[in-house]
Scaffold this motif. Structure first.
Motif, short mmCIF file in Angstrom:
data_model
loop_
_atom_site.label_atom_id
_atom_site.label_comp_id
_atom_site.label_asym_id
_atom_site.label_seq_id
_atom_site.Cartn_x
_atom_site.Cartn_y
_atom_site.Cartn_z
N THR A 1 -11.47 -8.61 1.76
CA THR A 1 -10.54 -7.58 1.28
C THR A 1 -9.24 -7.66 2.06
OG1 THR A 1 -12.50 -6.23 1.04
CG2 THR A 1 -10.40 -5.14 0.71
N LYS A 2 -9.35 -7.92 3.37
CA LYS A 2 -8.15 -8.03 4.19
C LYS A 2 -7.28 -9.19 3.74
CE LYS A 2 -6.48 -6.10 6.32
NZ LYS A 2 -5.94 -4.84 5.83
N PRO B 1 -6.29 -5.04 -0.87
CA PRO B 1 -7.26 -4.01 -1.29
C PRO B 1 -7.50 -3.96 -2.80
CG PRO B 1 -5.22 -3.03 -0.46
CD PRO B 1 -5.13 -4.48 -0.19
N TYR B 2 -6.63 -4.55 -3.57
CA TYR B 2 -6.79 -4.43 -5.01
C TYR B 2 -7.31 -5.71 -5.65
CZ TYR B 2 -3.63 -0.75 -3.58
OH TYR B 2 -3.06 0.27 -2.91
N SER B 3 -7.78 -6.64 -4.80
CA SER B 3 -8.28 -7.91 -5.34
C SER B 3 -9.60 -7.68 -6.09
CB SER B 3 -8.51 -8.88 -4.19
OG SER B 3 -9.34 -8.29 -3.23
N SER B 4 -9.92 -8.60 -6.96
CA SER B 4 -11.15 -8.42 -7.74
C SER B 4 -12.35 -8.87 -6.92
CB SER B 4 -11.07 -9.24 -9.02
OG SER B 4 -11.10 -10.61 -8.72
N LEU C 1 -4.58 -3.45 14.41
CA LEU C 1 -4.34 -2.45 13.36
C LEU C 1 -4.62 -3.02 11.98
CD1 LEU C 1 -1.04 -0.79 14.63
CD2 LEU C 1 -3.30 0.22 14.60
N ASN C 2 -4.38 -4.31 11.81
CA ASN C 2 -4.56 -4.92 10.50
C ASN C 2 -5.85 -5.73 10.39
OD1 ASN C 2 -1.94 -4.30 9.05
ND2 ASN C 2 -1.23 -5.08 11.00
N GLN C 3 -6.70 -5.62 11.40
CA GLN C 3 -7.97 -6.35 11.44
C GLN C 3 -7.78 -7.83 11.16
OE1 GLN C 3 -11.14 -4.55 9.29
NE2 GLN C 3 -10.94 -2.62 10.36
N ASP D 1 0.69 -4.87 -3.20
CA ASP D 1 0.15 -3.54 -2.98
C ASP D 1 1.09 -2.72 -2.10
OD1 ASP D 1 -0.22 -5.17 -0.86
OD2 ASP D 1 -2.38 -4.97 -0.74
N GLY E 1 -6.28 -10.01 -10.43
CA GLY E 1 -6.45 -8.79 -9.63
C GLY E 1 -5.17 -7.99 -9.51
N PRO F 1 -7.12 3.81 11.56
CA PRO F 1 -5.92 2.97 11.40
C PRO F 1 -5.66 2.66 9.93
CG PRO F 1 -7.47 2.00 12.97
CD PRO F 1 -8.17 3.13 12.32
N ALA G 1 -4.95 0.03 8.25
CA ALA G 1 -5.64 -1.11 7.63
C ALA G 1 -7.09 -0.77 7.33
CB ALA G 1 -5.58 -2.31 8.55
N GLN G 2 -7.69 -0.02 8.26
CA GLN G 2 -9.08 0.35 8.04
C GLN G 2 -9.19 1.32 6.88
OE1 GLN G 2 -10.88 1.73 11.67
NE2 GLN G 2 -12.84 2.03 10.65
N TRP H 1 -7.48 1.32 4.18
CA TRP H 1 -7.45 0.61 2.89
C TRP H 1 -8.79 -0.04 2.56
CZ3 TRP H 1 -4.19 2.66 0.01
CH2 TRP H 1 -2.92 3.01 0.45
N GLU H 2 -9.67 -0.13 3.56
CA GLU H 2 -11.02 -0.64 3.30
C GLU H 2 -11.85 0.40 2.55
OE1 GLU H 2 -12.42 -3.55 4.30
OE2 GLU H 2 -10.81 -4.35 5.53
N TRP I 1 -10.54 3.28 0.91
CA TRP I 1 -9.80 4.25 0.09
C TRP I 1 -10.42 4.53 -1.28
CZ3 TRP I 1 -6.26 3.86 -4.23
CH2 TRP I 1 -6.17 2.58 -4.78
N TRP J 1 -7.74 1.43 -9.56
CA TRP J 1 -7.22 2.35 -8.54
C TRP J 1 -7.77 3.77 -8.71
CZ3 TRP J 1 -1.28 1.21 -7.68
CH2 TRP J 1 -1.15 -0.13 -7.27
#
Lengths: 310, 567
Positions: free
Chosen positions: A36-37, A41-44, A271-273, B87, B162, B450, B452-453, B455-456, B458, B488
């Protein structure tokens, strides 16, 4: 000496290996989906699965660790999730930037703090000692995140003398380095000065110094020839430790001033893993820590021949 | 003959003119609607000016613009390979200068032609004919044709890409059988066969399954940039191949996390439109610390910033030589609730939360009152399709009663996730809510994580605050955020009635009729209690005095075409 150095290097390798295992395990169990990273976040779901497979994420952990370690040892740190380029392409320039910041910080820190520490320790309890001691306590007790704000408020927003950020976006400019160096200097110099002072004061009370003074040697010669060398052992250790401190201590400063260094990279990666960047940064930090300690150990033997590591 | 030159006038336009004259609709709504129906913006403004007097947009440019110069903006420089899957608006702000859109919506919410020189909807709004501007060149010298446009449509709507355009262009999709990761069958949405049709080299016709008035506005959604037909072949990376766009600028320097430099395209490239004033646009990444961006403006290192954090407003207002620019938007922080599991599967719990929440207080405390109070249905007053609903008063006693009825009389423990993806105000908003809910006996735990986390989780979390950006129309937002099954739809909301009403609203040209449907749409969302949506916030930025003609776009889109530097 050769035995000492090879032992130290062997110790370094073992330490780094242990850390690498711990690091790998920590990140293995950290929350969040790597795919996902990387893909957003919107990937399939389908594309995420394809990515995971292509990057070997369905292999067992020990195998992935082996592959990772093998690549790591040969300088291939993997690709950054956020920057979409090999980690080494970002890491080395960032580390170099922090080295520049560190160099200038030490260039002011070491002479000033040693000089002040020696001056204060030479005559314990004198007026000069009081001024230096109190001054260094005050500066050291102001945390970096506070002094960045104070200094910015004065020099950037009020006087407008200095640039507010240090991103060096149009190439290196020393002016942009002043505030970050100043913040690090203010925070750290008091600490080193106090350590030097304590060490110096202790040396000054030893019988051999008293003997030297009593036998009529000029005071300057007593200090320079007899006192300093012994008094500098403790500050030397402290200064070597400051290299480690700097690598993590710069995080606040680099983030606040948008300086593109190692600390900011580590923070943003967290912060962005950005997994591979975190791994590489952590290993670099461990490497620097272990190396600087090894150098410190070797340095002792020169400063004090009585110290021998067997 | 003039009507022939402009194409056929949509049969509904005379009716709208009439409504404007009778005062049934306001000037802004008139402009927006007639331009969407294919009337040119110039003609629309001329008509509106005749009857309502000139608006505020005209005459804004008092000084003579100067050509040349560089603008420097502090903004995060992120990876921006593929516009279709963007995004973050920041990504599109860099690529926006290289890759253009079929349409363009200005800060005034009016959509104008860009790469499509005009569009002609059918009377039933189900067929849209897009006339591609002739003589538009890509950076590689190729001419923009219908093939490029069709290529982009297909790309957006391919589930493998996507892209969030899937939610926008829902009316071009059919449900089909696909497979999930375990190989089990699942429903996926694919483009309806024949939904995009090539009429000739410069004409594309799109066929919708249901009428949709907002197609031109949707074509300016930030992932909808029109790339060259060889985009995938070349590796789908606009940063590596800036020549695959038609915009006036190319990428001269690009380092993620550091800097992006855009320069006017050279090498004999002729931009189809009016040349922009600025020679170069520099984006400088000052990291995720918003005070660093302001410090950069204060010391003259940059001329403007992406967005002014609310916490820095006071500081910015006191800086000499700096302007604060502000605009009212439909941007908001939605605290949406998934009603799939306990305790939220009981509507009384959700209703109690809404009744205990003090929306005005959240606006006043968390956002310093800079915005407009909302009514838990995510349609803003600045959006022309907003329909007023009867006000619902805060009622803690009733909330307590509902909780007791639901079996939580002894108190209820819940948790809300917040990622501060936009700023500290998000956490502040949840903290005010925590105090509100405590009055009704609900103990809210604030789970700060955080960005980024965040968005995992949401779309997975039961209760969390997500920041939503502005859309020119309420229906556009509802379509991507609450329609059943769209990617979404973070509230996992599934209501056939809502979907049908929304589709109906999207296909109703008559504004009075549409308002009536929108009232039902809003009421449905409000009644289902799937969110606490306390207020719509203003967005702000700052710029130095020498930057001229800069307006804040409600979506923070950077449109530099008319901006110039007075050095």
């Amino acid at each position: 000496m050769v035995v000492l150095i090879s032992k130290r290097i062997g110790f370094m390798v073992i330490t780094m290996f242990v850390v690498s295992v711990l690091l790998f395990l920590a990140l293995e169990f950290s929350p969040g989906d790597v795919a996902t990273k990387v893909l957003g976040p919107y990937s399939s779901e389908e594309s995420r699965q394809l990515w995971l497979e292509a990057h070997g994420y369905f292999e067992p952990a020990w195998k992935r660790y082996g592959i990772w370690l093998g690549k790591f040892a040969t300088g291939d740190f993997g690709d950054s999730v956020r920057f979409k380029v090999p980690v080494s392409e970002i890491l080395w320039p960032r580390l170099w930037n922090t080295a520049i910041l560190g160099f200038w910080t030490f260039a002011f820190l070491i002479p000033v703090s040693l000089a002040l520490g020696v001056l204060a320790g030479m005559r314990e309890g004198s007026k000069l000692d009081r001024v230096i001691s109190v001054g260094s306590i005050i500066t050291t007790s102001i945390p970096e995140f506070a002094s960045t704000v104070f200094l910015s408020a004065i020099f950037v927003f009020t006087l407008r003398w200095l640039p507010g950020t240090s991103s060096m976006s149009s190439g290196f400019e020393f002016k942009q380095l002043i505030l970050p160096v100043l913040v690090l200097f203010i925070y750290d110099f008091g600490y080193v000065a106090r350590m030097t002072r304590a060490s110096m004061a202790e040396v000054m009370t030893t019988p051999y110094i008293r003997t030297a003074i009593l036998k009529g040697l000029p005071y300057r010669q007593v200090i320079l020839k007899h006192a300093l060398r012994n008094a500098l052992i403790a500050p030397f250790t402290v200064i070597m430790l400051q290299i480690n401190w700097l690598l993590s201590g710069v995080i606040v400063v680099e983030f606040f001033f948008a300086y593109k260094g190692f600390g900011a990279l580590l923070l943003e990666a967290s912060l962005n893993q950005d997994l591979y960047v975190i791994e590489a940064c952590a290993m670099v930090a461990v490497f620097v820590a272990v190396t600087s300690q090894t150098l410190a150990d070797i340095g002792y033997t020169f400063l004090n021949p009585r110290i021998r590591f067997s | 003959m003039s009507r022939d030159n402009h194409g056929r006038e949509h049969p509904y336009i005379p009716e709208i003119k009439n409504q404007l004259l009778k005062g049934e609709i306001d000037r802004r709504e008139f402009l927006r609607t007639v331009t969407l129906l294919g009337m040119t913006a110039t003609a629309a403004y001329a008509f509106a000016d005749t009857f309502t007097g000139p608006g505020i947009i005209k005459g804004a440019q008092a000084q003579t613009p100067k050509k040349g110069g560089i603008i420097r903006a502090a903004m995060q420089v992120q990876d921006m390979s593929d516009p279709a899957v963007y995004d973050w608006v920041e990504k599109s702000n860099v690529s926006r200068q290289m890759v253009e859109y079929l349409t363009i919506t200005g800060p005034d919410n009016v959509t104008r032609p860009l790469l499509a020189e005009k569009w002609v909807p059918s009377d039933d709004l189900k067929t849209w004919t897009l006339h591609i501007r002739k003589g538009v060149k890509y950076g590689n010298g190729d001419e923009l044709t219908a093939d490029d446009v069709i290529y982009n449509f297909k790309r957006w709507l391919d589930p493998k890409t996507g892209s969030s355009m899937v939610g926008m262009l829902n009316s071009m999709l059919d449900e089909s059988e696909g497979k999930d990761k375990d190989g089990k069958p699942m429903k996926i949405k694919v483009m309806t066969p024949g939904a995009v049709e090539k009429v000739d080299k410069y004409t594309v016709r799109i066929h919708l399954n249901s009428p949709d008035l907002s197609i031109p506005e949707k074509l300016y959604h930030y992932p909808a940039a029109i790339v060259h037909r060889s985009f995938d072949e070349k590796g789908a990376n606009i940063a590596k191949n800036p020549e695959l766009g038609t915009g006036p600028y190319t990428l001269a320097e690009y380092r993620v996390g550091e800097k992006a430099v855009l320069k006017r395209r050279g090498g004999g490239f002729e931009y189809w439109g009016e040349d922009p004033y600025l020679d170069e646009i520099h984006y400088i990444d000052t990291g995720q610390d918003s005070s660093a961006a302001l410090a950069a403006v204060a010391s003259g290192q940059v001329d403007t910033i992406y967005s002014l954090d609310l916490t820095l407003l006071g500081a910015a207002q006191n800086m000499p030589g700096i302007k604060v620019l502000e605009t009212t938007t439909a941007q908001t922080g939605v605290m949406r609730i998934q009603s799939l599991k306990a305790p939220y599967d009981d509507i009384r719990v959700r209703q109690a939360m809404q009744l205990a929440a003090d929306n005005q207080k959240m606006l006043d405390i968390a956002y310093q009152g800079r915005g407009q109070v909302a009514e838990n249905h995510h349609v803003a007053k600045v959006q022309p399709d907003y329909a007023p609903l009867p006000k619902i008063k805060r009622d803690v006693a009733k909330a307590k009663q509902l909780l007791a009825d639901a079996g939580h009389g002894g108190g209820l423990n819940i948790e809300c996730n917040v990622g501060n993806t936009n700023g500290q105000w998000e956490t502040d908003q949840v903290i005010v809510l925590k105090q509100n809910l405590a009055e009704a006996g609900i103990n809210l735990k604030v789970n700060i994580m955080p960005a980024a986390q965040y968005w995992e989780v949401w779309t997975k979390a039961q209760f969390s605050l997500t920041v939503w950006t502005h859309r020119p129309l309420g229906t556009m937002l509802l379509g991507v955020a609450y329609r059943t099954g769209v990617p979404w739809n973070e509230a996992a909301y599934a209501s056939k009635e809502f979907d049908d009403l929304l589709t109906q609203a999207e296909s109703t040209v008559d504004m009075n009729a549409r308002h009536k449907i929108m009232a039902k749409v809003e009421k449905r969302l409000q009644d289902d209690a799937i969110m606490i949506q306390p207020y719509f916030r203003s967005v702000m930025t700052v710029s130095s005095e020498k930057v001229k003609n800069l307006a804040v776009h409600p979506t923070n889109y950077h449109q530099w075409h008319k901006v110039w530097i007075d050095s």
